[in-house]
Design an enzyme around this catalytic site. Structure first.
Site, short mmCIF file in Angstrom:
data_model
loop_
_atom_site.label_atom_id
_atom_site.label_comp_id
_atom_site.label_asym_id
_atom_site.label_seq_id
_atom_site.Cartn_x
_atom_site.Cartn_y
_atom_site.Cartn_z
CE LYS A 168 -2.08 -0.35 3.92
NZ LYS A 168 -1.52 -2.04 4.23
NE ARG A 196 -3.58 -0.58 10.47
CZ ARG A 196 -2.59 -0.15 10.54
NH1 ARG A 196 -2.85 1.44 9.76
NH2 ARG A 196 -1.39 -1.03 10.16
NE ARG A 213 8.13 -1.93 5.44
CZ ARG A 213 6.58 -1.71 6.11
NH1 ARG A 213 5.47 -2.21 4.92
NH2 ARG A 213 5.74 -2.25 6.49
NE ARG A 220 6.74 0.12 9.93
CZ ARG A 220 5.73 0.86 9.30
NH1 ARG A 220 5.23 0.73 8.24
NH2 ARG A 220 4.49 0.35 10.31
NE ARG A 280 2.81 -3.97 12.58
CZ ARG A 280 3.92 -4.04 10.78
NH1 ARG A 280 4.73 -4.45 10.74
NH2 ARG A 280 3.90 -2.77 10.07
P1 AMP Z 1 1.48 1.09 9.37
O1 AMP Z 1 2.28 2.24 8.99
O2 AMP Z 1 -0.26 1.13 8.26
O3 AMP Z 1 1.44 -0.19 9.36
O4 AMP Z 1 1.14 1.77 10.22
C1 AMP Z 1 1.46 0.96 11.93
C2 AMP Z 1 1.11 1.21 13.73
O5 AMP Z 1 0.51 2.52 13.43
C3 AMP Z 1 -0.10 0.03 13.24
O6 AMP Z 1 0.38 -1.06 13.99
C4 AMP Z 1 -0.76 0.93 14.46
O7 AMP Z 1 -0.02 1.13 15.91
C5 AMP Z 1 -0.82 2.30 13.43
N1 AMP Z 1 -2.06 2.88 13.28
C6 AMP Z 1 -1.75 2.86 11.87
N2 AMP Z 1 -2.56 3.81 11.19
C7 AMP Z 1 -4.19 3.22 12.09
C8 AMP Z 1 -5.23 3.43 12.00
N3 AMP Z 1 -6.02 3.94 10.95
N4 AMP Z 1 -5.86 3.05 12.92
C9 AMP Z 1 -5.22 2.62 14.47
N5 AMP Z 1 -3.78 2.75 14.25
C10 AMP Z 1 -3.22 2.68 13.01
#
Ligand code: AMP
Length: 221
Positions: free
Chosen positions: A16, A90, A129, A162, A173
């Site tokens: 994404k 989400r 990654r 990360r 996750r």
């Molecule tokens: P991502 O970079 O999208 O993988 O997000 C990394 C982390 O940020 C996730 O594992 C959550 O802890 C938090 N996070 C990101 N987007 C959301 C969302 N829309 N709702 C809740 N937590 C989020």
């Protein structure tokens, strides 16, 4: 250019973020990644950053109210542009919240695109990654490596892994994704337009598909 609002759905690691960067650079979208926004807050030690750090590092979801407040501010600033949501919504309450916020600006989600990928492939991709600390560009040591080890091709920033990209947290996750985020596929299929792309076909072919879908959505009123 007609404004088209798109939600990118899919498990972590399905591509994404990479596709969102391409859509921003090549098709003029304003890209909003809640994950990037939170990581930036954490880095700057803001009150929001301190509040969300524990959730982000452990792979749990940040509470909906905190997420929606950030999204509300973003939409108010950019309504009318081509908006691209990556990693948001989400949960169902977040999807409803987004609908409300967009409605307030006479807008709606025009299309949700699910980029699918199976769990084992997600683990493989995420453990290799790497991301640039400076410009945020995403690389993968297995199939999209940087030209020089540990250095970003675009800005020469340092590449890092990360902290939530380790196997145990990735599995957590994925659990959160299946339980809380996957129901959104049905949500968008019932209410708006939902399209699916197989994330395993590779970055360039996924982008070709997305480009075609965006052109189609932009042409429809
Ligand atoms: P991502 O970079 O999208 O993988 O997000 C990394 C982390 O940020 C996730 O594992 C959550 O802890 C938090 N996070 C990101 N987007 C959301 C969302 N829309 N709702 C809740 N937590 C989020």
């Amino acid at each position: 250019m007609k404004s088209v609002n798109i939600v990118l759905l899919g498990p972590p690691g399905s591509g994404k973020g990479t596709q969102a960067e391409l859509l921003r650079d090549k098709l003029g979208f304003v890209h909003y990644s809640t994950g990037e926004v939170f990581r930036d807050h954490i880095k700057r030690r803001t009150p929001v950053g301190i509040e969300v750090e524990e959730y982000v590092t452990s792979g749990r979801l940040v509470p909906d109210e905190v997420v929606l407040e950030a999204v509300n501010a973003f939409v108010s600033e950019h309504a009318g542009a081509r908006l691209l949501f990556d990693g948001f919504p989400r949960t169902i309450p977040q999807a409803r919240g987004l609908d409300r916020v967009l409605e307030g600006h006479d807008q709606a989600v025009d299309m949700a695109v699910l980029i699918s990928l199976d769990d084992d492939e997600v683990v493989k991709r995420l453990t290799s990654r790497r991301q640039c600390r400076k410009c945020g560009r995403i690389f993968n040591l297995a199939f999209m490596p940087p030209k020089r080890d540990g250095v970003c091709d675009d800005c020469e920033g340092e590449l890092y892994q990360r902290p939530d990209d380790n196997e145990e947290i990735i599995r957590d996750r994925l659990g959160v994704y299946h339980e809380q985020t996957e129901p959104l596929v049905e949500y968008y299929r019932e209410r708006f337009r939902l399209e699916r792309i197989d994330g395993a076909i590779g970055r360039d072919r996924v982008f070709t598909e997305l480009t075609r879908l965006v052109a189609d959505a932009a042409g429809q009123d």
